[in-house]
Write a protein that holds these residues in place. Structure first.
Motif, PDB file in Angstrom:
ATOM      1  N   LEU A 185       9.884  -6.809   5.102  1.00  0.00           N
ATOM      2  CA  LEU A 185       9.589  -7.041   3.693  1.00  0.00           C
ATOM      3  C   LEU A 185       8.077  -7.112   3.462  1.00  0.00           C
ATOM      4  N   ALA A 186       7.369  -7.775   4.373  1.00  0.00           N
ATOM      5  CA  ALA A 186       5.906  -7.845   4.263  1.00  0.00           C
ATOM      6  C   ALA A 186       5.287  -6.449   4.348  1.00  0.00           C
ATOM      7  N   ILE A 187       5.831  -5.600   5.213  1.00  0.00           N
ATOM      8  CA  ILE A 187       5.312  -4.233   5.337  1.00  0.00           C
ATOM      9  C   ILE A 187       5.532  -3.469   4.039  1.00  0.00           C
ATOM     10  N   THR A 188       6.721  -3.613   3.450  1.00  0.00           N
ATOM     11  CA  THR A 188       6.996  -2.886   2.203  1.00  0.00           C
ATOM     12  C   THR A 188       6.149  -3.400   1.048  1.00  0.00           C
ATOM     13  N   ARG A 189       5.688  -4.628   1.113  1.00  0.00           N
ATOM     14  CA  ARG A 189       4.848  -5.205   0.055  1.00  0.00           C
ATOM     15  C   ARG A 189       3.359  -4.949   0.274  1.00  0.00           C
ATOM     16  N   GLY A 190       3.029  -4.133   1.276  1.00  0.00           N
ATOM     17  CA  GLY A 190       1.629  -3.768   1.473  1.00  0.00           C
ATOM     18  C   GLY A 190       0.900  -4.573   2.534  1.00  0.00           C
ATOM     19  N   HIS A 191       1.592  -5.423   3.252  1.00  0.00           N
ATOM     20  CA  HIS A 191       0.972  -6.231   4.311  1.00  0.00           C
ATOM     21  C   HIS A 191       1.399  -5.687   5.672  1.00  0.00           C
ATOM     22  N   ALA A 192       1.001  -4.460   5.936  1.00  0.00           N
ATOM     23  CA  ALA A 192       1.455  -3.766   7.143  1.00  0.00           C
ATOM     24  C   ALA A 192       0.987  -4.451   8.420  1.00  0.00           C
TER      25      ALA A 192
END
Length: 195
Positions: free
Chosen positions: A81-88
């Motif tokens: 979820l963090a990756i999809t929100r831009g926090h790769a």
């Protein structure tokens, strides 16, 4: 007849390289995790906990063995979820840490609970079938040209890293060598100074 075989080989080649890479990474995570747990296992309360885990009945041991996977699943979902929100970077970091930590814990729990779990007839049957299948597929993978190439490349990379570390080691004895606490204090001071 040879044409479909060549086509199939060419289409499957990237998957074989990916499988070889994943197998090497999994072995690396398993070994790294086992070393980390071995360092922590010398702590007396953890040794007492390990003795209690070894004394569990078969279904208690099964519950303890499955527990890390169940607990880490939501953590990995949150990382995705963090990756999809831009926090790769955060997401990938959490996944890597969870993978290493999970592999370490599962490796240790497997070694502690395996004798107890193998007393369950269904577990022993599935365990033996899975291990035979795994050994057969790993044997086929290791016999492939892709695995041998990937293995040689990984060996060259390890040798290059060792050479680099040997070149850097004499410099580290000088001004770069610091104790971990001193390095941490210096890092915190630099972090606070940037604000």
């Amino acid at each position: 007849m040879k044409r479909p075989t060549k086509l199939r080989t060419r289409l499957l080649a990237p998957l074989i390289y990916l499988a070889a890479l994943l197998l090497m990474l999994e072995d690396w995570f398993w070994d790294l995790g086992a070393r980390l747990i071995a360092l922590v296992a010398s702590w007396p309360p953890l040794r007492a906990l390990e003795r209690r885990v070894q004394a569990l009945p078969p279904y208690g041991a099964l519950a303890v063995f499955v527990l890390p996977g169940v607990l880490l699943f939501p953590v990995k979902l949150l990382a995705l979820l963090a990756i999809t929100r831009g926090h790769a970077i955060y997401g990938v970091s959490v996944i890597v840490i969870a993978k290493i930590g999970g592999a370490a814990i599962v490796a240790r729990l497997y070694s502690l609970t395996r004798p107890t779990l193998l007393r369950l007839a269904w577990f022993a049957r599935w365990h033996n079938a899975f291990m035979a299948l795994k050994d057969r597929w790993i044997g086929r993978l290791k016999a492939s040209d892709a695995y041998r190439r990937t293995s040689r490349m990984a060996a060259r990379m390890r040798a290059a890293v060792r050479r680099l570390l040997l070149r850097l080691r004499p410099r580290a004895r000088g001004r770069l060598a610091m104790r971990p606490a001193r390095m941490l204090r210096r890092f915190i001071a630099m972090w606070r100074a940037r604000r």
